[in-house]
Design a protein around this motif. Structure first.
Motif, mmCIF file in Angstrom:
data_model
loop_
_atom_site.group_PDB
_atom_site.id
_atom_site.type_symbol
_atom_site.label_atom_id
_atom_site.label_comp_id
_atom_site.label_asym_id
_atom_site.label_seq_id
_atom_site.Cartn_x
_atom_site.Cartn_y
_atom_site.Cartn_z
ATOM 1 N N THR A 1 10.391 -3.991 5.595
ATOM 2 C CA THR A 1 9.007 -3.625 5.291
ATOM 3 C C THR A 1 8.964 -2.532 4.219
ATOM 4 O O THR A 1 8.153 -2.595 3.283
ATOM 5 N N ILE A 2 9.823 -1.540 4.341
ATOM 6 C CA ILE A 2 9.885 -0.477 3.338
ATOM 7 C C ILE A 2 10.321 -1.051 1.993
ATOM 8 O O ILE A 2 9.766 -0.706 0.936
ATOM 9 N N ARG A 3 11.295 -1.954 2.013
ATOM 10 C CA ARG A 3 11.808 -2.552 0.770
ATOM 11 C C ARG A 3 10.775 -3.458 0.103
ATOM 12 O O ARG A 3 10.545 -3.347 -1.120
ATOM 13 N N ASP A 4 10.149 -4.337 0.874
ATOM 14 C CA ASP A 4 9.302 -5.390 0.303
ATOM 15 C C ASP A 4 7.838 -4.995 0.173
ATOM 16 O O ASP A 4 7.124 -5.556 -0.662
ATOM 17 N N LYS A 5 7.369 -4.055 1.011
ATOM 18 C CA LYS A 5 5.952 -3.704 1.015
ATOM 19 C C LYS A 5 5.688 -2.321 0.424
ATOM 20 O O LYS A 5 4.876 -2.172 -0.496
ATOM 21 N N ILE A 6 6.369 -1.323 0.965
ATOM 22 C CA ILE A 6 6.039 0.055 0.613
ATOM 23 C C ILE A 6 6.506 0.413 -0.800
ATOM 24 O O ILE A 6 5.713 0.891 -1.621
ATOM 25 N N ALA B 1 3.513 1.118 -3.343
ATOM 26 C CA ALA B 1 3.283 2.421 -2.707
ATOM 27 C C ALA B 1 1.907 2.996 -3.031
ATOM 28 O O ALA B 1 1.256 3.599 -2.169
ATOM 29 N N VAL B 2 1.447 2.830 -4.273
ATOM 30 C CA VAL B 2 0.138 3.380 -4.656
ATOM 31 C C VAL B 2 -0.972 2.731 -3.840
ATOM 32 O O VAL B 2 -1.898 3.415 -3.365
ATOM 33 N N SER B 3 -0.889 1.413 -3.645
ATOM 34 C CA SER B 3 -1.922 0.707 -2.876
ATOM 35 C C SER B 3 -1.902 1.112 -1.400
ATOM 36 O O SER B 3 -2.954 1.145 -0.753
ATOM 37 N N TRP B 4 -0.721 1.425 -0.873
ATOM 38 C CA TRP B 4 -0.651 1.903 0.510
ATOM 39 C C TRP B 4 -1.169 3.337 0.594
ATOM 40 O O TRP B 4 -1.794 3.721 1.597
ATOM 41 N N PHE B 5 -0.932 4.144 -0.442
ATOM 42 C CA PHE B 5 -1.444 5.522 -0.442
ATOM 43 C C PHE B 5 -2.967 5.526 -0.452
ATOM 44 O O PHE B 5 -3.607 6.283 0.289
ATOM 45 N N THR B 6 -3.573 4.685 -1.277
ATOM 46 C CA THR B 6 -5.034 4.641 -1.356
ATOM 47 C C THR B 6 -5.671 3.882 -0.197
ATOM 48 O O THR B 6 -6.871 3.998 0.040
ATOM 49 N N GLY B 7 -4.877 3.080 0.517
ATOM 50 C CA GLY B 7 -5.402 2.290 1.624
ATOM 51 C C GLY B 7 -5.831 0.894 1.223
ATOM 52 O O GLY B 7 -6.235 0.091 2.078
ATOM 53 N N GLU B 8 -5.754 0.592 -0.074
ATOM 54 C CA GLU B 8 -6.178 -0.734 -0.538
ATOM 55 C C GLU B 8 -5.312 -1.846 0.051
ATOM 56 O O GLU B 8 -5.814 -2.926 0.396
ATOM 57 N N ALA B 9 -4.007 -1.599 0.153
ATOM 58 C CA ALA B 9 -3.112 -2.625 0.703
ATOM 59 C C ALA B 9 -3.443 -2.904 2.163
ATOM 60 O O ALA B 9 -3.424 -4.053 2.609
ATOM 61 N N ALA B 10 -3.769 -1.844 2.913
ATOM 62 C CA ALA B 10 -4.124 -2.026 4.326
ATOM 63 C C ALA B 10 -5.423 -2.792 4.454
ATOM 64 O O ALA B 10 -5.585 -3.637 5.346
ATOM 65 N N ASP B 11 -6.394 -2.517 3.544
ATOM 66 C CA ASP B 11 -7.672 -3.233 3.580
ATOM 67 C C ASP B 11 -7.464 -4.719 3.303
ATOM 68 O O ASP B 11 -8.072 -5.575 3.956
ATOM 69 N N GLU B 12 -6.612 -5.020 2.305
ATOM 70 C CA GLU B 12 -6.335 -6.420 1.985
ATOM 71 C C GLU B 12 -5.683 -7.125 3.169
ATOM 72 O O GLU B 12 -6.020 -8.266 3.499
ATOM 73 N N LEU B 13 -4.746 -6.427 3.834
ATOM 74 C CA LEU B 13 -4.075 -7.005 4.998
ATOM 75 C C LEU B 13 -5.063 -7.233 6.128
ATOM 76 O O LEU B 13 -5.006 -8.246 6.832
ATOM 77 N N GLU B 14 -6.016 -6.288 6.292
ATOM 78 C CA GLU B 14 -7.011 -6.418 7.354
ATOM 79 C C GLU B 14 -7.921 -7.607 7.089
ATOM 80 O O GLU B 14 -8.294 -8.340 8.013
ATOM 81 N N VAL B 15 -8.284 -7.827 5.816
ATOM 82 C CA VAL B 15 -9.131 -8.972 5.459
ATOM 83 C C VAL B 15 -8.420 -10.274 5.794
ATOM 84 O O VAL B 15 -9.006 -11.203 6.354
ATOM 85 N N ILE B 16 -7.118 -10.338 5.449
ATOM 86 C CA ILE B 16 -6.332 -11.537 5.744
ATOM 87 C C ILE B 16 -6.280 -11.784 7.245
ATOM 88 O O ILE B 16 -6.483 -12.905 7.721
ATOM 89 N N ASN B 17 -6.032 -10.709 8.014
ATOM 90 C CA ASN B 17 -5.961 -10.849 9.466
ATOM 91 C C ASN B 17 -7.310 -11.269 10.047
ATOM 92 O O ASN B 17 -7.380 -12.073 10.981
ATOM 93 N N ASP B 18 -8.413 -10.705 9.474
ATOM 94 C CA ASP B 18 -9.752 -11.068 9.960
ATOM 95 C C ASP B 18 -10.033 -12.542 9.705
ATOM 96 O O ASP B 18 -10.612 -13.235 10.554
ATOM 97 N N ASP B 19 -9.623 -13.023 8.510
ATOM 98 C CA ASP B 19 -9.831 -14.439 8.192
ATOM 99 C C ASP B 19 -9.075 -15.328 9.170
ATOM 100 O O ASP B 19 -9.588 -16.351 9.632
ATOM 101 N N GLU B 20 -7.819 -14.922 9.484
ATOM 102 C CA GLU B 20 -7.029 -15.708 10.425
ATOM 103 C C GLU B 20 -7.669 -15.698 11.810
ATOM 104 O O GLU B 20 -7.707 -16.723 12.503
ATOM 105 N N GLU B 21 -8.185 -14.522 12.229
ATOM 106 C CA GLU B 21 -8.840 -14.432 13.533
ATOM 107 C C GLU B 21 -10.107 -15.276 13.569
ATOM 108 O O GLU B 21 -10.415 -15.922 14.569
ATOM 109 N N ASP B 22 -10.876 -15.254 12.446
ATOM 110 C CA ASP B 22 -12.096 -16.060 12.384
ATOM 111 C C ASP B 22 -11.767 -17.543 12.528
ATOM 112 O O ASP B 22 -12.466 -18.278 13.226
ATOM 113 N N ASN B 23 -10.695 -17.956 11.840
ATOM 114 C CA ASN B 23 -10.281 -19.360 11.943
ATOM 115 C C ASN B 23 -9.890 -19.709 13.371
ATOM 116 O O ASN B 23 -10.235 -20.781 13.886
#
Length: 387
Positions: free
Chosen positions: A287-292, A296-318
């Motif tokens: 995870t540190i190698r492939d994601k962080i 890193a900038v997107s994880w610092f700003t929270g944008e990466a987490a928001d994108e991941l949350e959207v993906i998870n929400d879409d999967e849950e909706d489905n």
């Protein structure tokens, strides 16, 4: 096409082995022999399946097996070319990572930033505030998996983390993570590393992981806690009893699970527990190698987490939509069953009326339905019962 499909052409297999493995001739020969033995065993296991087929179907399957062999040869070449492509782009990323590190740590300044001595609106001295404080700590904590590993005590030390890098290693095959720290009051090391040796990088299969031994300053170890117990009343020893215990900490990451040299040292339960720990350890490292590191900038700003949350929400909706569809189908089936039962009851009532020449009263009909349901009288709801 070859006449005997159970015979394996090992010269072709050896030629298709990825060159990036950097194996010695002896190791390469050993790997070929191991693969040969495994494939021959598999061929023997499935021989009875082929024998059970009709001659025409067996011939078709033999052609399919040759197609599979061609596919596997291409796949082996793909792994070689993919490794080379990843290495190429890793070099292209390097200048960007260097520039990122310089800005984060205040080595260089970006255009448009003022360094006046005067306090800004937030009450901070712009001249003293360099770089991006707590950049890596924030990036790591924003990721759900890594946040679970970081305790409140760890945060003080992780504030001194100034960069994380990774590199591929070829002998033995695997990868290495490096955590660079500024001088800090917790430990003397300026670099903490974690190396993953892989049996098969493409699967991947982890052979072992090796971490840096942390040189903690006295009383600053974050992976252990000192427990003090008061002596029992009447005890001759008046001094408190001290005991050191391991505690949860992100820095346990650098003390990975150790595989015993002899398999006899582990029973099934212990082996399964060790495997789970190794898988969890590898998940954190990858995870540190492939994601962080790359984002890193997107994880610092929270944008990466928001994108991941959207993906998870879409999967849950489905998933919810599928469950709703299943529930609707079940309700429709239940309604159909009830309608069928009502029709049957009405048919029985009509038949009874024809036989007796009398119409059944509502009470009689209710009793008939209750008897059909098992002879149990319907119970009133609690609020309707007599007190």
């Amino acid at each position: 096409m070859s006449g005997n499909k159970d015979e394996i052409d090992m010269s072709e297999l050896a030629a298709n082995l990825p060159a990036v493995a950097a194996l010695s001739p002896e190791d390469r020969a050993g790997l070929v022999n191991a693969l040969k033995s495994k494939l021959q065993n598999l061929a023997g296991e499935h021989a009875d399946v082929l024998e059970s087929l009709t001659p025409n179907v067996r011939k078709r399957v033999e052609v399919l097996r040759e197609l599979q062999t061609q596919h596997d040869a291409l796949e082996a070449k793909f792994f070689v070319e993919r490794a080379a492509l990843e290495a190429k782009y890793q070099k292209l990323y390097e200048p960007l990572y260097n520039k990122r590190s310089e800005i984060v740590n205040g080595v260089v300044e970006v255009e448009g930033v003022t360094t006046d001595v005067a306090m800004d609106q937030g009450g901070y001295n712009a001249a003293e505030e360099k770089g991006v404080p707590d950049f890596w700590l924030t990036a790591l904590k924003t990721h759900e998996i890594l946040a679970e590993e970081i305790t409140e005590r760890d945060e003080g030390a992780l504030k001194y983390l100034k960069d994380i890098r990774w590199s591929r290693i070829d002998e033995p095959k695997g990868f290495k993570l490096e955590f660079f720290f500024n001088q800090n009051p917790y430990f003397k090391n300026t670099v903490l590393s974690k190396t993953y040796n892989m049996v098969d990088e493409d699967e991947p299969i982890l052979e072992k992981a090796i971490g840096t031994e942390i040189d903690w300053y006295p009383g600053k170890c974050l992976t252990q806690k000192l427990l003090k117990k008061k002596p029992k009343k009447g005890s001759k020893n008046a001094k408190p009893i001290t005991k050191i215990e391991k505690c949860e900490s992100f820095f346990n990451f650098f003390s990975p699970p150790v595989i015993p040299e002899e398999d006899e040292d582990l029973d099934d339960e212990a082996a399964e527990e060790l495997q789970n720990k190794m898988e969890q350890d590898y998940d954190i490292g990858s995870t540190i190698r492939d994601k962080i590191i790359p984002h890193a900038v997107s994880w610092f700003t929270g944008e990466a987490a928001d994108e991941l949350e959207v993906i998870n929400d879409d999967e849950e909706d489905n998933d919810d939509e599928e469950e709703d569809d299943e529930d609707d189908e079940e309700e429709d089936d239940e309604d159909d069953d009830e309608d069928d039962e009502d029709d049957e009851d009405e048919d029985e009532e009509d038949e009874e009326e024809r036989k007796t020449g009398k119409k059944q009263s509502p009470a009689a009909k209710l009793r008939a339905r209750q008897e059909a349901a098992g002879g149990q009288q319907a119970e009133r709801p609690p609020e309707c019962k007599q007190q």
